[in-house]
Design a protein around this motif. Structure first.
Motif, PDB file in Angstrom:
ATOM      1  N   ILE A  23      58.845 -98.815  38.588  1.00 44.59           N
ATOM      2  CA  ILE A  23      59.116 -97.980  37.412  1.00 44.59           C
ATOM      3  C   ILE A  23      58.366 -98.502  36.191  1.00 44.59           C
ATOM      4  O   ILE A  23      57.803 -97.732  35.405  1.00 44.59           O
ATOM      5  CB  ILE A  23      60.628 -97.908  37.144  1.00 44.59           C
ATOM      6  CG1 ILE A  23      61.327 -97.088  38.241  1.00 44.59           C
ATOM      7  CG2 ILE A  23      60.920 -97.291  35.781  1.00 44.59           C
ATOM      8  CD1 ILE A  23      62.849 -97.099  38.159  1.00 44.59           C
ATOM      9  N   ALA A  44      52.154 -96.450  42.072  1.00 45.37           N
ATOM     10  CA  ALA A  44      52.875 -96.467  40.789  1.00 45.37           C
ATOM     11  C   ALA A  44      51.909 -96.273  39.625  1.00 45.37           C
ATOM     12  O   ALA A  44      52.182 -95.510  38.691  1.00 45.37           O
ATOM     13  CB  ALA A  44      53.642 -97.775  40.636  1.00 45.37           C
ATOM     14  N   TRP A 100      62.534 -93.255  43.147  1.00 42.63           N
ATOM     15  CA  TRP A 100      62.636 -94.228  42.058  1.00 42.63           C
ATOM     16  C   TRP A 100      61.755 -93.826  40.877  1.00 42.63           C
ATOM     17  O   TRP A 100      62.185 -93.925  39.725  1.00 42.63           O
ATOM     18  CB  TRP A 100      62.239 -95.608  42.553  1.00 42.63           C
ATOM     19  CG  TRP A 100      63.269 -96.255  43.432  1.00 42.63           C
ATOM     20  CD1 TRP A 100      64.561 -95.850  43.626  1.00 42.63           C
ATOM     21  CD2 TRP A 100      63.082 -97.420  44.237  1.00 42.63           C
ATOM     22  NE1 TRP A 100      65.193 -96.692  44.503  1.00 42.63           N
ATOM     23  CE2 TRP A 100      64.309 -97.669  44.891  1.00 42.63           C
ATOM     24  CE3 TRP A 100      62.014 -98.280  44.480  1.00 42.63           C
ATOM     25  CZ2 TRP A 100      64.487 -98.753  45.770  1.00 42.63           C
ATOM     26  CZ3 TRP A 100      62.179 -99.338  45.344  1.00 42.63           C
ATOM     27  CH2 TRP A 100      63.405 -99.575  45.978  1.00 42.63           C
ATOM     28  N   ILE A 101      60.535 -93.391  41.164  1.00 46.73           N
ATOM     29  CA  ILE A 101      59.638 -92.977  40.081  1.00 46.73           C
ATOM     30  C   ILE A 101      60.238 -91.792  39.333  1.00 46.73           C
ATOM     31  O   ILE A 101      60.240 -91.749  38.092  1.00 46.73           O
ATOM     32  CB  ILE A 101      58.238 -92.634  40.627  1.00 46.73           C
ATOM     33  CG1 ILE A 101      57.546 -93.883  41.191  1.00 46.73           C
ATOM     34  CG2 ILE A 101      57.378 -92.003  39.527  1.00 46.73           C
ATOM     35  CD1 ILE A 101      57.297 -94.994  40.197  1.00 46.73           C
ATOM     36  N   ASN A 102      60.755 -90.817  40.069  1.00 46.61           N
ATOM     37  CA  ASN A 102      61.385 -89.654  39.429  1.00 46.61           C
ATOM     38  C   ASN A 102      62.599 -90.066  38.602  1.00 46.61           C
ATOM     39  O   ASN A 102      62.836 -89.531  37.514  1.00 46.61           O
ATOM     40  CB  ASN A 102      61.793 -88.627  40.483  1.00 46.61           C
ATOM     41  CG  ASN A 102      60.597 -87.968  41.140  1.00 46.61           C
ATOM     42  OD1 ASN A 102      59.512 -87.942  40.568  1.00 46.61           O
ATOM     43  ND2 ASN A 102      60.775 -87.459  42.344  1.00 46.61           N
ATOM     44  N   GLU A 103      63.378 -91.013  39.121  1.00 47.67           N
ATOM     45  CA  GLU A 103      64.544 -91.500  38.380  1.00 47.67           C
ATOM     46  C   GLU A 103      64.104 -92.178  37.089  1.00 47.67           C
ATOM     47  O   GLU A 103      64.731 -92.006  36.031  1.00 47.67           O
ATOM     48  CB  GLU A 103      65.337 -92.481  39.252  1.00 47.67           C
ATOM     49  CG  GLU A 103      66.663 -92.909  38.652  1.00 47.67           C
ATOM     50  CD  GLU A 103      67.422 -93.889  39.535  1.00 47.67           C
ATOM     51  OE1 GLU A 103      68.487 -94.367  39.097  1.00 47.67           O
ATOM     52  OE2 GLU A 103      66.948 -94.189  40.655  1.00 47.67           O
ATOM     53  N   GLY A 104      63.018 -92.942  37.165  1.00 46.29           N
ATOM     54  CA  GLY A 104      62.500 -93.609  35.973  1.00 46.29           C
ATOM     55  C   GLY A 104      62.053 -92.629  34.913  1.00 46.29           C
ATOM     56  O   GLY A 104      62.254 -92.852  33.716  1.00 46.29           O
ATOM     57  N   LYS A 140      61.047 -96.299  29.551  1.00 45.10           N
ATOM     58  CA  LYS A 140      59.885 -95.731  28.837  1.00 45.10           C
ATOM     59  C   LYS A 140      59.954 -96.071  27.353  1.00 45.10           C
ATOM     60  O   LYS A 140      58.931 -96.375  26.732  1.00 45.10           O
ATOM     61  CB  LYS A 140      59.832 -94.216  29.043  1.00 45.10           C
ATOM     62  CG  LYS A 140      58.668 -93.557  28.293  1.00 45.10           C
ATOM     63  CD  LYS A 140      58.473 -92.127  28.687  1.00 45.10           C
ATOM     64  CE  LYS A 140      57.462 -91.419  27.784  1.00 45.10           C
ATOM     65  NZ  LYS A 140      56.186 -92.151  27.675  1.00 45.10           N
ATOM     66  N   GLN A 181      54.595 -97.819  36.516  1.00 43.91           N
ATOM     67  CA  GLN A 181      54.375 -96.397  36.249  1.00 43.91           C
ATOM     68  C   GLN A 181      54.490 -96.093  34.758  1.00 43.91           C
ATOM     69  O   GLN A 181      53.668 -95.374  34.187  1.00 43.91           O
ATOM     70  CB  GLN A 181      55.382 -95.555  37.046  1.00 43.91           C
ATOM     71  CG  GLN A 181      55.160 -94.057  36.945  1.00 43.91           C
ATOM     72  CD  GLN A 181      55.773 -93.421  35.703  1.00 43.91           C
ATOM     73  OE1 GLN A 181      56.766 -93.909  35.170  1.00 43.91           O
ATOM     74  NE2 GLN A 181      55.167 -92.335  35.237  1.00 43.91           N
ATOM     75  N   SER A 182      55.507 -96.648  34.110  1.00 42.33           N
ATOM     76  CA  SER A 182      55.748 -96.372  32.692  1.00 42.33           C
ATOM     77  C   SER A 182      54.626 -96.920  31.812  1.00 42.33           C
ATOM     78  O   SER A 182      54.184 -96.256  30.863  1.00 42.33           O
ATOM     79  CB  SER A 182      57.087 -96.979  32.256  1.00 42.33           C
ATOM     80  OG  SER A 182      58.161 -96.398  32.965  1.00 42.33           O
ATOM     81  N   LYS A 240      62.269-101.928  42.715  1.00 45.88           N
ATOM     82  CA  LYS A 240      62.572-100.680  42.018  1.00 45.88           C
ATOM     83  C   LYS A 240      62.048-100.679  40.582  1.00 45.88           C
ATOM     84  O   LYS A 240      61.271 -99.801  40.192  1.00 45.88           O
ATOM     85  CB  LYS A 240      64.072-100.402  42.023  1.00 45.88           C
ATOM     86  CG  LYS A 240      64.435 -99.098  41.303  1.00 45.88           C
ATOM     87  CD  LYS A 240      65.912 -98.762  41.427  1.00 45.88           C
ATOM     88  CE  LYS A 240      66.233 -97.466  40.710  1.00 45.88           C
ATOM     89  NZ  LYS A 240      67.650 -97.053  40.872  1.00 45.88           N
ATOM     90  N   PHE A 241      62.459-101.665  39.803  1.00 48.38           N
ATOM     91  CA  PHE A 241      62.049-101.656  38.397  1.00 48.38           C
ATOM     92  C   PHE A 241      60.621-102.164  38.222  1.00 48.38           C
ATOM     93  O   PHE A 241      59.976-101.853  37.213  1.00 48.38           O
ATOM     94  CB  PHE A 241      63.059-102.413  37.535  1.00 48.38           C
ATOM     95  CG  PHE A 241      64.265-101.573  37.209  1.00 48.38           C
ATOM     96  CD1 PHE A 241      64.276-100.746  36.100  1.00 48.38           C
ATOM     97  CD2 PHE A 241      65.363-101.559  38.058  1.00 48.38           C
ATOM     98  CE1 PHE A 241      65.365 -99.935  35.819  1.00 48.38           C
ATOM     99  CE2 PHE A 241      66.462-100.748  37.787  1.00 48.38           C
ATOM    100  CZ  PHE A 241      66.464 -99.929  36.661  1.00 48.38           C
TER     101      PHE A 241
END
Length: 386
Positions: free
Chosen positions: A245, A291, A198-202, A210, A248-249, A241-242
Motif C-alpha cells: 500500500i 505496486a 489490498w491495493i483497492n483497500e488502500g 495517502k 503504491q501510495s 500489506k502495508f
C-alpha cells in the motif's frame, strides 16, 4: 505534594515558591485563562531560581493530568523549565502515558514536536522515545484502520514545519515502521493472493496512508522508498500489506526523480536476483513492480503500466543478462507460478513475448497457460458455489 513538603530541606528556596506551585496546580484545573492571568503566571515563573525551577518541574510531573495541564506544560517548555520530552519520560511507566501522547497527536503540536526532536537528537533517550512514539502512532493508526474518520492527522503539517530535514527523516522512518507493523501475513503467498484487494483497500478505505504520503513523505519520497525496500528485504519479512500500500501510495504521487529511482531499483533488483538465484527475491520484485505500477485510479492503465514494465525488464532481459542468468530467471519465473493467484497479471506474462524465444521460453509459456486455466476453473467453481 511531596515537593512542597520537602522544599524546606533545600537551600535557596524562596517564600514564594509554594505560591507558585499552588498557582500552577490551579491553572492546570482551568481550561481557559484570561490573557492577564497567563501573563502573571509567566512572570511568577521567571523569578524562580535554578533550584526552584528544578523543583517546579518535578512538582508539575507529580500532578494528575487535567484540562489545562498541557497549556501549563507549554509555558514551562517555552521558559525552559520543563520540556514535553522530560514530562513524557517522567510518565514512562504510567498508564496515562499513551493517553497524553494521543492528546499531543490531536492538539498539542508544539509539545509533540519537542518529543520528536529529542528522539532524533538525544542519543541517551532516542531508542526509548522511539518506542514510546511508535506505540502512540500504532494506537492511532490501528484506530484509523477500523474508523478512518477518528483523526484528520492535523499534526502532520505543524510537525513538518517544526522539524529540520534530518529529524524529519527520523520521524518519517518511525511512521513507516509503525504502518508496516499494522498487519503481518503468514507468508508471501498471502500477498500474491490479496494484492489487488489490498491495493483497492488502500485507495478506497485506508485513506490515511495517502494523507501521510502526501503530507509527511512528499519531500522525502526517495528516503521513504529506500527505507521500505531495505525493511522488506529483511529475512522472514511479513509486513507485506502495508508495504504494498505504501509503495503504491508513494508511486501515485511520485516526483519525476522518485519515478526514476523506482525504475532503477527494480532493474537493479532483477540483476541481483539473476546473480543470487533467490526465488524470494524474484517474488519481491514482481510484487513491488505491481505496486509501483498501480499509480493511477484506472485499473486498466495500471495493468498496462505493469505490462510495459514486464516487457522492458523481463521480455527484453536477454539484452542485459547473459545466457546463464537468463535461463536462471526463466527457471525462477516457473517456480513463481504456484504463487500467482491473480488472472490479470498472469495473462500479461502469457501475452508478452520473451526474447529471443526458444524451447525454454515456450516451456515457461505453456506452464503459464496451464496456471491461467487453473485460475479460471477455480473462479468458475467459486462463482457456481456463490
Amino acid at each position: 505534594m511531596d515537593v512542597l513538603q520537602d522544599c524546606n530541606s533545600y537551600s535557596h528556596i524562596g517564600n514564594s515558591f509554594g505560591f507558585v506551585c499552588r498557582t500552577m496546580e490551579k491553572h492546570c484545573g482551568i481550561q481557559q485563562l484570561a490573557s492577564y492571568e497567563k501573563y502573571e503566571f509567566v512572570q511568577l515563573l521567571k523569578i524562580l531560581n535554578a533550584k526552584e525551577k528544578m523543583l517546579a518541574a518535578r512538582f508539575f510531573c507529580q500532578l494528575p493530568a487535567n484540562v489545562g495541564s498541557f497549556r501549563v506544560l507549554l509555558q514551562l517548555q517555552e521558559l525552559r523549565i520543563l520540556t514535553a520530552t522530560q514530562y513524557i519520560l517522567s510518565k514512562e511507566n504510567s498508564d496515562q502515558l499513551q493517553v497524553d501522547l494521543i492528546i499531543f497527536l490531536e492538539s498539542e503540536f508544539e509539545l509533540l514536536a519537542n518529543v520528536f526532536l529529542s528522539a532524533a537528537y538525544n542519543a541517551d533517550y532516542a531508542m526509548k522515545l522511539t518506542l514510546i512514539l511508535t506505540a502512540a502512532l500504532g494506537h492511532l493508526y490501528s484506530g484509523l484502520v477500523s474508523n478512518p474518520k477518528i483523526s484528520n492527522l492535523g499534526y502532520l503539517e505543524p510537525l513538518c514545519k517544526a522539524l529540520p530535514d534530518d529529524a524529519l527523516c527520523v520521524c518519517t522512518n518511525m511512521h513507516l515502521n509503525t504502518l508496516l507493523e499494522l498487519h503481518r501475513t503468514e507468508s508471501i503467498n498471502e500477498a500474491f493472493a490479496n494484492f489487488s484487494a489490498w491495493i483497492n483497500e488502500g485507495v478506497d478505505e485506508l485513506t490515511f496512508v495517502k494523507h501521510l504520503c502526501d503530507r509527511l513523505f512528499v519531500g522525502h519520497q526517495q528516503e521513504a522508498l529506500q527505507y521500505l525496500f531495505k525493511q522488506s528485504n529483511s529475512e522472514n519479512f511479513r509486513q507485506w500489506k502495508f508495504y504494498l500500500i505504501l509503495v503504491q501510495s508513494i508511486a501515485s504521487a511520485a516526483s519525476p526523480e522518485s519515478t526514476v529511482y523506482i525504475k532503477k531499483y527494480l532493474k537493479n533488483r532483477l540483476l541481483q536476483t539473476a546473480s543470487t538465484g533467490c526465488l524470494t527475491s524474484l517474488l519481491h520484485l514482481l510484487l513491488t513492480a505491481r505496486a509501483a505500477s498501480a499509480s493511477t485510479m484506472d485499473i486498466q492503465k495500471n495493468l498496462d503500466n505493469y505490462a510495459k514494465w514486464y516487457k522492458q525488464n523481463i521480455g527484453e532481459m536477454t539484452y542485459i543478462l547473459g545466457t546463464e542468468k537468463f535461463q536462471l530467471i526463466l527457471g525462477l519465473l516457473e517456480e513463481a507460478l504456484p504463487y500467482e493467484k491473480e488472472l490479470q497479471y498472469l495473462e500479461i506474462h502469457v501475452s508478452i513475448a520473451i526474447s529471443p524465444g526458444g524451447r525454454l521460453v515456450q516451456a515457461y509459456k505453456t506452464k503459464c497457460r496451464a496456471q491461467v486455466s487453473q485460475l479460471k476453473l477455480a473462479a468458475k467453481r467459486k462463482a457456481s458455489r456463490d
